[in-house]
Write an enzyme that holds these catalytic residues in place. Sequence first.
Site, PDB file in Angstrom:
ATOM      1  N   GLY A  64     -10.831  -2.040   2.531  1.00 15.95           N
ATOM      2  CA  GLY A  64      -9.858  -1.535   1.546  1.00 15.95           C
ATOM      3  C   GLY A  64     -10.336  -0.269   0.866  1.00 15.95           C
ATOM      4  N   VAL A 103       0.832  -1.206   0.000  1.00 14.85           N
ATOM      5  CA  VAL A 103       0.000   0.000   0.000  1.00 14.85           C
ATOM      6  C   VAL A 103       0.870   1.261   0.000  1.00 14.85           C
ATOM      7  CG1 VAL A 103      -1.912   1.204   1.132  1.00 14.85           C
ATOM      8  CG2 VAL A 103      -1.740  -1.287   1.340  1.00 14.85           C
ATOM      9  N   LYS A 107      -5.956  -2.063  10.688  1.00 10.25           N
ATOM     10  CA  LYS A 107      -7.184  -2.468  11.418  1.00 10.25           C
ATOM     11  C   LYS A 107      -6.867  -3.102  12.761  1.00 10.25           C
ATOM     12  CE  LYS A 107      -6.207  -5.598   8.075  1.00 10.25           C
ATOM     13  NZ  LYS A 107      -6.100  -5.469   6.644  1.00 10.25           N
ATOM     14  N   GLY A 160      -1.463 -15.209  -4.154  1.00 11.11           N
ATOM     15  CA  GLY A 160      -1.135 -14.052  -3.309  1.00 11.11           C
ATOM     16  C   GLY A 160      -2.329 -13.500  -2.549  1.00 11.11           C
ATOM     17  N   LYS A 177     -12.207  -5.951  12.147  1.00 15.91           N
ATOM     18  CA  LYS A 177     -13.051  -5.050  11.353  1.00 15.91           C
ATOM     19  C   LYS A 177     -14.443  -4.942  11.966  1.00 15.91           C
ATOM     20  CE  LYS A 177     -10.307  -5.957   7.272  1.00 15.91           C
ATOM     21  NZ  LYS A 177     -10.089  -6.910   6.175  1.00 15.91           N
ATOM     22  N   GLU A 200      -1.794 -15.120   2.891  1.00 20.21           N
ATOM     23  CA  GLU A 200      -0.409 -14.968   3.336  1.00 20.21           C
ATOM     24  C   GLU A 200       0.166 -16.357   3.627  1.00 20.21           C
ATOM     25  OE1 GLU A 200       0.617 -11.841   5.594  1.00 20.21           O
ATOM     26  OE2 GLU A 200      -0.983 -10.583   4.787  1.00 20.21           O
ATOM     27  N   VAL A 215     -11.055  -0.826   7.031  1.00 19.26           N
ATOM     28  CA  VAL A 215     -12.125  -1.804   6.771  1.00 19.26           C
ATOM     29  C   VAL A 215     -12.528  -1.683   5.306  1.00 19.26           C
ATOM     30  CG1 VAL A 215     -14.442  -2.599   7.370  1.00 19.26           C
ATOM     31  CG2 VAL A 215     -13.012  -1.522   9.122  1.00 19.26           C
ATOM     32  N   ILE A 244     -13.265   0.436  -0.287  1.00 21.86           N
ATOM     33  CA  ILE A 244     -14.701   0.754  -0.139  1.00 21.86           C
ATOM     34  C   ILE A 244     -14.906   1.852   0.902  1.00 21.86           C
ATOM     35  CG2 ILE A 244     -16.973  -0.178   0.441  1.00 21.86           C
ATOM     36  CD1 ILE A 244     -15.815  -2.987  -0.098  1.00 21.86           C
TER      37      ILE A 244
HETATM   38  P1  NAP Z   1       3.604  -4.588   3.722  1.00 22.71           P
HETATM   39  O1  NAP Z   1       3.587  -4.801   2.263  1.00 22.71           O
HETATM   40  O2  NAP Z   1       4.036  -5.701   4.615  1.00 22.71           O
HETATM   41  O3  NAP Z   1       4.561  -3.332   4.016  1.00 22.71           O
HETATM   42  C1  NAP Z   1       4.915  -2.929   5.298  1.00 22.71           C
HETATM   43  C2  NAP Z   1       5.891  -1.776   5.199  1.00 22.71           C
HETATM   44  O4  NAP Z   1       6.103  -1.268   6.512  1.00 22.71           O
HETATM   45  C3  NAP Z   1       7.248  -2.142   4.638  1.00 22.71           C
HETATM   46  O5  NAP Z   1       7.719  -1.122   3.808  1.00 22.71           O
HETATM   47  C4  NAP Z   1       8.134  -2.254   5.888  1.00 22.71           C
HETATM   48  O6  NAP Z   1       9.478  -1.824   5.689  1.00 22.71           O
HETATM   49  C5  NAP Z   1       7.481  -1.245   6.813  1.00 22.71           C
HETATM   50  N1  NAP Z   1       7.652  -1.624   8.211  1.00 22.71           N
HETATM   51  C6  NAP Z   1       7.073  -2.690   8.845  1.00 22.71           C
HETATM   52  N2  NAP Z   1       7.486  -2.722  10.129  1.00 22.71           N
HETATM   53  C7  NAP Z   1       8.319  -1.686  10.296  1.00 22.71           C
HETATM   54  C8  NAP Z   1       9.086  -1.204  11.391  1.00 22.71           C
HETATM   55  N3  NAP Z   1       9.056  -1.822  12.568  1.00 22.71           N
HETATM   56  N4  NAP Z   1       9.828  -0.106  11.205  1.00 22.71           N
HETATM   57  C9  NAP Z   1       9.878   0.500  10.001  1.00 22.71           C
HETATM   58  N5  NAP Z   1       9.192   0.103   8.922  1.00 22.71           N
HETATM   59  C10 NAP Z   1       8.418  -0.989   9.073  1.00 22.71           C
HETATM   60  O7  NAP Z   1       2.186  -4.084   4.276  1.00 22.71           O
HETATM   61  P2  NAP Z   1       0.921  -3.611   3.413  1.00 22.71           P
HETATM   62  O8  NAP Z   1       0.267  -4.790   2.779  1.00 22.71           O
HETATM   63  O9  NAP Z   1       1.295  -2.455   2.566  1.00 22.71           O
HETATM   64  O10 NAP Z   1      -0.068  -3.149   4.585  1.00 22.71           O
HETATM   65  C11 NAP Z   1       0.157  -1.953   5.301  1.00 22.71           C
HETATM   66  C12 NAP Z   1      -1.030  -1.703   6.236  1.00 22.71           C
HETATM   67  O11 NAP Z   1      -2.209  -1.555   5.455  1.00 22.71           O
HETATM   68  C13 NAP Z   1      -1.324  -2.837   7.226  1.00 22.71           C
HETATM   69  O12 NAP Z   1      -1.782  -2.306   8.437  1.00 22.71           O
HETATM   70  C14 NAP Z   1      -2.438  -3.595   6.549  1.00 22.71           C
HETATM   71  O13 NAP Z   1      -3.262  -4.303   7.463  1.00 22.71           O
HETATM   72  C15 NAP Z   1      -3.203  -2.474   5.905  1.00 22.71           C
HETATM   73  N6  NAP Z   1      -3.996  -2.870   4.746  1.00 22.71           N
HETATM   74  C16 NAP Z   1      -3.393  -3.522   3.720  1.00 22.71           C
HETATM   75  C17 NAP Z   1      -4.141  -3.900   2.617  1.00 22.71           C
HETATM   76  C18 NAP Z   1      -3.508  -4.609   1.453  1.00 22.71           C
HETATM   77  O14 NAP Z   1      -4.211  -4.942   0.500  1.00 22.71           O
HETATM   78  N7  NAP Z   1      -2.212  -4.863   1.466  1.00 22.71           N
HETATM   79  C19 NAP Z   1      -5.517  -3.606   2.595  1.00 22.71           C
HETATM   80  C20 NAP Z   1      -6.107  -2.920   3.655  1.00 22.71           C
HETATM   81  C21 NAP Z   1      -5.325  -2.548   4.738  1.00 22.71           C
HETATM   82  P3  NAP Z   1      10.558  -2.728   4.880  1.00 22.71           P
HETATM   83  O15 NAP Z   1       9.980  -2.795   3.491  1.00 22.71           O
HETATM   84  O16 NAP Z   1      11.805  -1.990   4.940  1.00 22.71           O
HETATM   85  O17 NAP Z   1      10.558  -4.048   5.569  1.00 22.71           O
END
Ligand code: NAP
Length: 433
Positions: free
Chosen positions: A135, A17, A106, A188, A206, A191, A133, A137
């Site tokens: 994404g 994201v 969330k 994908g 949520k 997880e 909650v 929407i």
């Molecule tokens: P992600 O791909 O795992 O990316 C996490 C990012 O945060 C990475 O760049 C990571 O850095 C950084 N990070 C994690 N822990 C850290 C720490 N302790 N210190 C510094 N940087 C840190 O996650 P994502 O899928 O984008 O999701 C992000 C958030 O959005 C989450 O809360 C998730 O629940 C929410 N969300 C995601 C989606 C989705 O479709 N992906 C949908 C709705 C909500 P590095 O890259 O350097 O490791």
Amino acid sequence: MNEYRSPRVALLGAGSVGSQVARLLLERGDEYEARVGARLELAGIGVRNVSARRDVELPQELFTDDLEKLVASSDIVIELMGGIEPARTLLLGALKAGADVVTANKALVAAHGPELHEAAATVGAQLSFEAAVGGAIPIIRPLDASLAGDRVNRVMGIVNGTTNYILDKMHREGASLEEALRVATELGYAEADPTADIEGFDAASKATILASLAFHTTVPVESVYREGITGVTADMVAQAEKDGRVIKLLAICERVNGSGGERVNARVYPALVAADHPLAAVHEAKNAIFVEAEAAGDLMFYGAGAGGIETASAVLGDLVSLARRHIAGGPGTAVTPTANLTIAPMEEVVTRYQVTLEVRDQPGVMSRLAGLFGDSGVSMESIEQRSSDDESLATLVVGTHAAKEADLQSVITALAEHSDVVSVSSFVRAEAV
Ligand code: NAP
């Protein structure tokens, strides 16, 4: 024309994201400037590993692993790291210092929402979490603002794309849960460790957020009754198909009126939904949230519940709206509970059920079992007998009228001990049939 200082925006996280948020923020700078009335300055991107390869190309000089310093020098902090710590501490620090916060986290909002809202309210900062909650929407703002003049009685939604993909595949292809999960992982959608999705933890987070907003009260995540989809079998799916129904993992938040006065209940479990209900038409990894409001009637919100760019849309919507307020000045509008409703326990929830039993095929079995349901105050609506490979056995599929969960559980216990019953193969709740 007034000249405004550009709000400094800190982005924490550059994963699925975060990298899309950064890209759009840089590419669409002119559009956002026109909408906000000032240029949004991306002050930095906080990550763990500053030299890791990213999904999109972003200016290397923006990256830092000193998140505290980045947060301390920013007007708006966007948190897209996930997890509880260090996100919680960083965001509390940002809010207490008067910065506005956008998060998609969330798990954090579900577990620490009241603490974060209070920190925001104390200083007049704003906390926005549209992406937490559903994404892409829009559902948080509709519940918090658009429906603030109405009375929401029920929110029922498919809020986890991974489990919807798995159940949809089981329905469409007759796949087993294991097979559908394997494909979801390959594509994908799931997880490597799918526990949070398939055991319903993600949906429960949520449900907490939706229930708290819909009923203007605090619904702790620990109070959400939770069952995942691991008990859903291909047989249950086939029976549902035969009955013109589908099985969906639902998050349900509702007002419960009874002897204890008005209370609320939030729960997550796989449930039967009639094939012609709008939620049955939600396929693949899509999400949908069905809201029943006193004046507005039924509303449905549908779309992509996840995905980097889709979720970035909700995050950037929050950002533009916060930045406008930042420019206009004045305190943020904190989400503060205005009602203090207690939680109705799962035992008091009233819904319908379908129970599948293996019984000894002998005279009078149906009437004896009907009596057993009746003794616990559960009325049968339908009973279907299916033949079994073993001629001495029969499979009974019993549908009930609306009954209290506690009474249904008494029936299940009594059935398990009954001499006519070999096993209780499954029971599933019927929510929208
Ligand atoms: P992600 O791909 O795992 O990316 C996490 C990012 O945060 C990475 O760049 C990571 O850095 C950084 N990070 C994690 N822990 C850290 C720490 N302790 N210190 C510094 N940087 C840190 O996650 P994502 O899928 O984008 O999701 C992000 C958030 O959005 C989450 O809360 C998730 O629940 C929410 N969300 C995601 C989606 C989705 O479709 N992906 C949908 C709705 C909500 P590095 O890259 O350097 O490791």
